[in-house]
Design a protein around this motif. Structure first.
Motif, mmCIF file in Angstrom:
data_model
loop_
_atom_site.group_PDB
_atom_site.id
_atom_site.type_symbol
_atom_site.label_atom_id
_atom_site.label_comp_id
_atom_site.label_asym_id
_atom_site.label_seq_id
_atom_site.Cartn_x
_atom_site.Cartn_y
_atom_site.Cartn_z
ATOM 1 N N ILE A 4 0.863 -1.180 0.000
ATOM 2 C CA ILE A 4 0.000 0.000 0.000
ATOM 3 C C ILE A 4 0.897 1.227 0.000
ATOM 4 N N ALA A 5 0.771 2.007 -1.035
ATOM 5 C CA ALA A 5 1.581 3.218 -1.156
ATOM 6 C C ALA A 5 0.990 4.297 -0.248
ATOM 7 N N PRO A 6 1.805 5.265 0.175
ATOM 8 C CA PRO A 6 1.296 6.352 1.021
ATOM 9 C C PRO A 6 0.171 7.147 0.356
ATOM 10 N N THR A 7 0.227 7.304 -0.955
ATOM 11 C CA THR A 7 -0.838 8.043 -1.634
ATOM 12 C C THR A 7 -2.155 7.268 -1.587
ATOM 13 N N GLU A 8 -2.088 5.943 -1.711
ATOM 14 C CA GLU A 8 -3.298 5.126 -1.624
ATOM 15 C C GLU A 8 -3.881 5.197 -0.212
ATOM 16 N N LEU A 9 -3.023 5.173 0.786
ATOM 17 C CA LEU A 9 -3.473 5.269 2.174
ATOM 18 C C LEU A 9 -4.129 6.629 2.432
ATOM 19 N N LEU A 10 -3.559 7.671 1.879
ATOM 20 C CA LEU A 10 -4.132 9.014 2.019
ATOM 21 C C LEU A 10 -5.494 9.094 1.330
ATOM 22 N N ALA A 11 -5.621 8.466 0.180
ATOM 23 C CA ALA A 11 -6.903 8.463 -0.534
ATOM 24 C C ALA A 11 -7.970 7.726 0.272
ATOM 25 N N VAL A 12 -7.624 6.605 0.880
ATOM 26 C CA VAL A 12 -8.565 5.852 1.712
ATOM 27 C C VAL A 12 -8.969 6.684 2.927
ATOM 28 N N ALA A 13 -8.025 7.399 3.536
ATOM 29 C CA ALA A 13 -8.318 8.232 4.700
ATOM 30 C C ALA A 13 -9.272 9.368 4.322
ATOM 31 N N VAL A 14 -9.090 10.005 3.157
ATOM 32 C CA VAL A 14 -9.961 11.097 2.721
ATOM 33 C C VAL A 14 -11.367 10.577 2.442
ATOM 34 N N VAL A 15 -11.471 9.435 1.770
ATOM 35 C CA VAL A 15 -12.781 8.846 1.483
ATOM 36 C C VAL A 15 -13.480 8.472 2.791
ATOM 37 N N ALA A 16 -12.743 7.875 3.748
ATOM 38 C CA ALA A 16 -13.334 7.518 5.034
ATOM 39 C C ALA A 16 -13.806 8.754 5.771
ATOM 40 N N LEU A 17 -13.061 9.830 5.724
ATOM 41 C CA LEU A 17 -13.453 11.078 6.385
ATOM 42 C C LEU A 17 -14.723 11.646 5.760
ATOM 43 N N LEU A 18 -14.829 11.569 4.431
ATOM 44 C CA LEU A 18 -16.014 12.090 3.750
ATOM 45 C C LEU A 18 -17.235 11.189 3.956
ATOM 46 N N VAL A 19 -17.055 9.886 3.910
ATOM 47 C CA VAL A 19 -18.184 8.952 4.012
ATOM 48 C C VAL A 19 -18.650 8.816 5.459
ATOM 49 N N ILE A 20 -17.723 8.585 6.381
ATOM 50 C CA ILE A 20 -18.080 8.346 7.785
ATOM 51 C C ILE A 20 -18.316 9.663 8.515
ATOM 52 N N PRO A 22 -16.286 13.278 10.369
ATOM 53 C CA PRO A 22 -15.285 13.472 11.418
ATOM 54 C C PRO A 22 -15.784 13.082 12.808
ATOM 55 N N LYS A 23 -17.101 13.093 13.004
ATOM 56 C CA LYS A 23 -17.651 12.779 14.327
ATOM 57 C C LYS A 23 -17.538 11.281 14.652
ATOM 58 N N ASP A 24 -17.830 10.417 13.678
ATOM 59 C CA ASP A 24 -17.829 8.971 13.910
ATOM 60 C C ASP A 24 -16.528 8.293 13.482
ATOM 61 N N LEU A 25 -15.583 9.017 12.930
ATOM 62 C CA LEU A 25 -14.338 8.412 12.446
ATOM 63 C C LEU A 25 -13.532 7.753 13.564
ATOM 64 N N PRO A 26 -13.362 8.373 14.759
ATOM 65 C CA PRO A 26 -12.601 7.684 15.814
ATOM 66 C C PRO A 26 -13.230 6.344 16.228
ATOM 67 N N LYS A 27 -14.566 6.316 16.305
ATOM 68 C CA LYS A 27 -15.242 5.064 16.672
ATOM 69 C C LYS A 27 -15.026 4.011 15.581
ATOM 70 N N ALA A 28 -15.118 4.415 14.339
ATOM 71 C CA ALA A 28 -14.902 3.479 13.229
ATOM 72 C C ALA A 28 -13.466 2.954 13.236
ATOM 73 N N MET A 29 -12.512 3.812 13.537
ATOM 74 C CA MET A 29 -11.110 3.378 13.586
ATOM 75 C C MET A 29 -10.883 2.380 14.714
ATOM 76 N N ARG A 30 -11.550 2.590 15.871
ATOM 77 C CA ARG A 30 -11.444 1.631 16.981
ATOM 78 C C ARG A 30 -12.002 0.275 16.574
ATOM 79 N N VAL A 31 -13.153 0.284 15.899
ATOM 80 C CA VAL A 31 -13.760 -0.980 15.454
ATOM 81 C C VAL A 31 -12.849 -1.683 14.452
ATOM 82 N N VAL A 32 -12.320 -0.938 13.509
ATOM 83 C CA VAL A 32 -11.397 -1.529 12.525
ATOM 84 C C VAL A 32 -10.154 -2.077 13.229
ATOM 85 N N GLY A 33 -9.615 -1.317 14.179
ATOM 86 C CA GLY A 33 -8.445 -1.780 14.932
ATOM 87 C C GLY A 33 -8.730 -3.046 15.714
#
Length: 131
Positions: A4-20, A22-33
């Motif tokens: 996974i290239a850093p640019t791909e990781l950044l793209a996934v992070a931006v999409v997750a921020l837009l879809v999920i 900013p309010k629910d992103l920490p909870k989603a990251m905990r579940v993924v972790g």
């Protein structure tokens, strides 16, 4: 493993921020972790089980080789298991009962006589005196 290239990781992070959001992103990251940690634990358990099976197979193979080598050496030197010297573990129990059991009888020990030190201080002066 995964490339996974850093640019791909950044793209996934931006999409997750837009879809999920900013309010629910920490909870989603905990579940993924949590799920990633569980998957790693299962993989680790599988790997350790596989490694132990491989070790057992290698040990059985080594024991077989050692038995063959032992047989070859015994045949080469004209010996067999029947002509080997016996050890005390090979002897019957009567071997050990020939001598009386030394630890079954109580042992009496004299108590040492201890006297009190003199109260006039002579013992302390004797200890400091040069010899």
């Amino acid at each position: 493993m995964f490339d996974i290239a850093p640019t791909e990781l950044l793209a996934v992070a931006v999409v997750a921020l837009l879809v999920i959001g900013p309010k629910d992103l920490p909870k989603a990251m905990r579940v993924v972790g949590h799920w990633v940690a569980r998957a790693r634990g299962v993989a680790r358990q599988f790997r350790s089980g596989f490694d132990s099976m491989v070790r057992e197979a290698e040990l059985a193979e080594m024991e077989k080789k050692w038995a063959e080598e032992n047989k070859r050496i015994m045949d080469e030197h004209g010996g067999s298991a029947e002509t080997q010297p016996t050890t005390p573990a090979d002897e019957p129990d009567s071997y050990y009962t020939a001598e009386p059991d030394l630890f079954s009888q109580p042992v009496t020990v004299e108590k040492p006589v201890v006297s009190a030190a003199p109260s006039d201080g002579t013992a302390a002066a004797d200890a400091k005196a040069p010899s």
